[in-house]
Design a protein around this motif. Structure first.
Motif, PDB file in Angstrom:
ATOM      1  N   SER A  64       0.826  -1.211   0.000  1.00 26.57           N
ATOM      2  CA  SER A  64       0.000   0.000   0.000  1.00 26.57           C
ATOM      3  C   SER A  64       0.859   1.259   0.000  1.00 26.57           C
ATOM      4  O   SER A  64       0.457   2.292  -0.555  1.00 26.57           O
ATOM      5  CB  SER A  64      -0.937  -0.016   1.210  1.00 26.57           C
ATOM      6  N   TYR A  98      -8.464   0.697  -6.209  1.00 25.24           N
ATOM      7  CA  TYR A  98      -9.520   1.712  -6.317  1.00 25.24           C
ATOM      8  C   TYR A  98      -8.978   3.066  -5.866  1.00 25.24           C
ATOM      9  O   TYR A  98      -8.049   3.138  -5.038  1.00 25.24           O
ATOM     10  CB  TYR A  98     -10.718   1.344  -5.433  1.00 25.24           C
ATOM     11  N   ALA A 128     -11.873 -11.982   0.422  1.00 22.40           N
ATOM     12  CA  ALA A 128     -11.499 -10.609   0.074  1.00 22.40           C
ATOM     13  C   ALA A 128     -10.652  -9.997   1.184  1.00 22.40           C
ATOM     14  O   ALA A 128     -10.975 -10.118   2.363  1.00 22.40           O
ATOM     15  CB  ALA A 128     -12.744  -9.767  -0.157  1.00 22.40           C
ATOM     16  N   VAL A 130      -8.838  -6.240   2.024  1.00 21.72           N
ATOM     17  CA  VAL A 130      -8.807  -4.836   1.606  1.00 21.72           C
ATOM     18  C   VAL A 130      -7.840  -4.070   2.490  1.00 21.72           C
ATOM     19  O   VAL A 130      -7.857  -4.215   3.723  1.00 21.72           O
ATOM     20  CB  VAL A 130     -10.201  -4.200   1.664  1.00 21.72           C
ATOM     21  N   GLN A 131      -7.003  -3.260   1.859  1.00 22.76           N
ATOM     22  CA  GLN A 131      -6.046  -2.430   2.576  1.00 22.76           C
ATOM     23  C   GLN A 131      -6.170  -0.982   2.104  1.00 22.76           C
ATOM     24  O   GLN A 131      -6.034  -0.709   0.907  1.00 22.76           O
ATOM     25  CB  GLN A 131      -4.613  -2.936   2.342  1.00 22.76           C
ATOM     26  N   TYR A 142      -7.736   2.254  -2.263  1.00 22.80           N
ATOM     27  CA  TYR A 142      -7.757   0.942  -1.617  1.00 22.80           C
ATOM     28  C   TYR A 142      -7.106  -0.095  -2.540  1.00 22.80           C
ATOM     29  O   TYR A 142      -7.165   0.033  -3.768  1.00 22.80           O
ATOM     30  CB  TYR A 142      -9.194   0.486  -1.317  1.00 22.80           C
ATOM     31  N   LYS A 144      -7.547  -4.185  -3.119  1.00 21.48           N
ATOM     32  CA  LYS A 144      -8.377  -5.338  -2.776  1.00 21.48           C
ATOM     33  C   LYS A 144      -7.794  -6.587  -3.429  1.00 21.48           C
ATOM     34  O   LYS A 144      -7.563  -6.642  -4.633  1.00 21.48           O
ATOM     35  CB  LYS A 144      -9.819  -5.113  -3.244  1.00 21.48           C
TER      36      LYS A 144
END
Length: 200
Positions: A64, A98, A128, A130-131, A142, A144
């Motif tokens: 991230s 995203y 799933a 998500v970070q 984000y 995913k």
């Protein structure tokens, strides 16, 4: 006629009972070994799945930061390369990045709406992950990931299955060798007894 009746062997009830008990114990032992083998295999798969999930969470957190740098500097080509690089992992089904408004910026092959990927109709069970992508406490987007829950598709799990199959083959081989040794020792014992009886 009397001589023939005298030579007829009378079955030994105690010996037959002992043999039946031995057979029953042997069958029970084989069943217990197979149950232990199945349990060990299942526990190994669960452990591999847990470790892969933890590893992906740590990797996702590190990625991230890279994605934040690329988004902040409008390096969409680099973001696309990062997405494809992450998706190449055998542990993952797809990767989507995203923006802060939930609009897809970059995605890998196989990505689909959540209702299709994670629904019961999908052919593969996925999880799933998500970070958030942040920079100086500002939300940029984000990442995913869709983690494969079927651990058997991963290289480590495949190697684990091979080792378990080898272990099962060794157990079967040990059982066969034990059976042959028992028969061989029993035959030697009978021959030794016959030799003793034949001596004057």
């Amino acid at each position: 006629m009397e001589n023939m009746q005298n030579h007829i062997a009378i079955p030994n009830t105690t010996s037959s009972t002992i043999k039946l008990v031995q057979i029953a114990l042997a069958v029970l032992g084989i069943w217990l070994l197979l149950q232990a083998w199945v349990y060990t295999q299942q526990q190994g798969k669960a452990l591999l799945q847990q470790q892969s999930s933890q590893l992906m969470r740590e990797t996702l957190s590190a990625l991230s930061h890279t994605a934040a740098y690329l988004i902040e500097n409008d390096q969409l080509d680099g973001l696309e390369q990062l997405t494809q690089h992450i998706a190449a992992s055998p542990y993952l089904h797809d990767v989507v990045v995203y923006d802060a408004n939930g609009v897809r910026m970059s995605w890998s092959e196989g990505s689909s709406p959540a209702r299709l990927l994670y629904g019961p109709s999908h052919s593969e069970q996925l999880q799933a992950m998500v970070q958030p992508i942040t920079k100086d406490q500002q939300l940029l987007g984000y990442i995913k990931l869709s983690l494969r829950l079927d651990a058997s598709v991963t290289p480590v799990a495949i190697r684990w299955q091979q080792l378990m199959q080898q272990l099962l083959a060794m157990l079967v081989l040990a059982g066969v060798i034990g059976f042959l040794l028992r028969r061989g020792f029993a035959r030697l014992s009978r021959q030794s007894l016959r030799l003793r009886k034949s001596k004057p």
